[in-house]
Scaffold this active site. Structure first.
Site, PDB file in Angstrom:
ATOM      1  N   HIS A 118      13.235  30.561  29.396  1.00  0.00           N
ATOM      2  CA  HIS A 118      13.841  30.861  28.098  1.00  0.00           C
ATOM      3  C   HIS A 118      15.362  30.915  28.157  1.00  0.00           C
ATOM      4  O   HIS A 118      16.013  31.023  27.124  1.00  0.00           O
ATOM      5  CB  HIS A 118      13.263  32.150  27.498  1.00  0.00           C
ATOM      6  CG  HIS A 118      13.685  33.416  28.172  1.00  0.00           C
ATOM      7  ND1 HIS A 118      12.871  34.114  29.039  1.00  0.00           N
ATOM      8  CD2 HIS A 118      14.825  34.148  28.089  1.00  0.00           C
ATOM      9  CE1 HIS A 118      13.493  35.201  29.455  1.00  0.00           C
ATOM     10  NE2 HIS A 118      14.690  35.244  28.900  1.00  0.00           N
ATOM     11  N   SER A 236      17.506  38.333  32.696  1.00  0.00           N
ATOM     12  CA  SER A 236      16.502  37.267  32.696  1.00  0.00           C
ATOM     13  C   SER A 236      16.944  36.120  33.591  1.00  0.00           C
ATOM     14  O   SER A 236      18.084  35.651  33.506  1.00  0.00           O
ATOM     15  CB  SER A 236      16.276  36.747  31.281  1.00  0.00           C
ATOM     16  OG  SER A 236      15.544  37.648  30.507  1.00  0.00           O
TER      17      SER A 236
END
Length: 284
Positions: A118, A236
């Site tokens: 992502h 992330s």
């Protein structure tokens, strides 16, 4: 050692993969070794862009779950010129003319950064305007920055957006890994529960500073690992790494087990399996 076995191991080593029996004999262990790099702080030497003093990167503004589990045990890493801090990458994204803190990545070869899917692909397309700063330290970039020549994401992430498949990467326009080094990685079908874990990267609340948190694998699923390292949006893409002694089978040094991507009562990331390790090694 027999000649046939020696020849087999020689071929595996030449391919960059090492096969060995893990301590838990539930299957083979496949690994790619870590490399610490030269540490030379000369971006031009490896085709990176020097970063001028005063270069402005805005803070993180993305959506991320704050996952501090119990007391916050994160520790700042500064300076970031030792390994693996220098192989840990701040990823920024420029949109509307503004460059902002975006995600974390980790070097996995001379010109390959791995990260969460992502961080490179969303809303049906690969992102534009990404830039990669190994070892960024608050306001300084000791190793400069590079851009992507090709972005990568797993087919599972592109097709379904499934958290179990949330990993990707970027081929860079430089060979900065020769300077900063790169993480190793390994895969096994054995349970990883109890394996010590370190996640270091660029949490959005720390304004482009590199911080780390330690814990251990709590749950080992086939495609996902769970742990209680403290993370924030911006982490992330960090490596879920463990430090293995010299001579360890498959991978020694700082070796990644998963791609950190999600927060919650336990944090989690897509597990590195043998097939995934072969895939991302092929991206180099």
């Amino acid at each position: 050692m027999g000649k046939r076995l020696a020849a087999l191991l020689s071929g595996v080593l030449a391919a960059g993969l090492v096969l060995a029996s893990p301590a838990n004999a539930s299957g083979t262990l496949t690994g790619v070794p870590a490399y610490e790099g030269s540490g030379i702080q000369d971006p031009a030497l490896v085709g990176a862009d020097p970063v001028r003093p005063g270069h402005k990167i805005e803070g993180f503004s993305g959506i991320g779950i704050q996952s501090i589990i119990g007391p916050d045990n994160r520790v700042r890493v500064s300076p970031t010129t030792t390994f693996p801090a220098r192989a840990t990458v701040l990823i920024t994204r420029t949109s509307g003319g503004v460059e902002r803190q975006h995600c974390t990545g980790w070097m996995f070869g001379p010109s390959l950064v791995l990260t969460a899917g992502h961080c490179v692909y969303g809303s049906g397309a690969f992102y534009t305007g990404l830039r990669f700063y190994p070892g960024y330290d608050g306001t300084t970039a000791p190793y400069g920055s590079c851009t992507a020549t090709q972005l990568r994401a797993s087919s599972g992430w592109i097709s379904s957006g499934s958290a179990d498949h949330d990993y990707g990467g970027a081929n860079l326009n430089c060979t900065i890994g020769n300077t900063v080094g790169w993480y190793g990685a390994y895969a096994t079908t054995a349970s990883l529960n109890g394996t010590p874990t370190t996640i270091q990267g660029y949490g959005g609340d720390k304004n482009k500073q590199q911080w780390l948190s330690t814990d251990q694998i709590r749950v080992s699923n086939t495609l996902r690992l769970y742990y209680q390292n403290d993370t924030i949006g911006g982490n992330s893409g960090s490596a879920v790494a463990t430090n293995r002694p010299a001579g360890s089978p498959g991978c020694s040094g700082w070796c990644s087990l998963a791609f950190h991507a999600y927060g919650g009562s336990q944090n989690s990331g897509a597990r590195i399996t043998a097939a995934r390790l072969t895939e991302v090694t092929g991206w180099r």
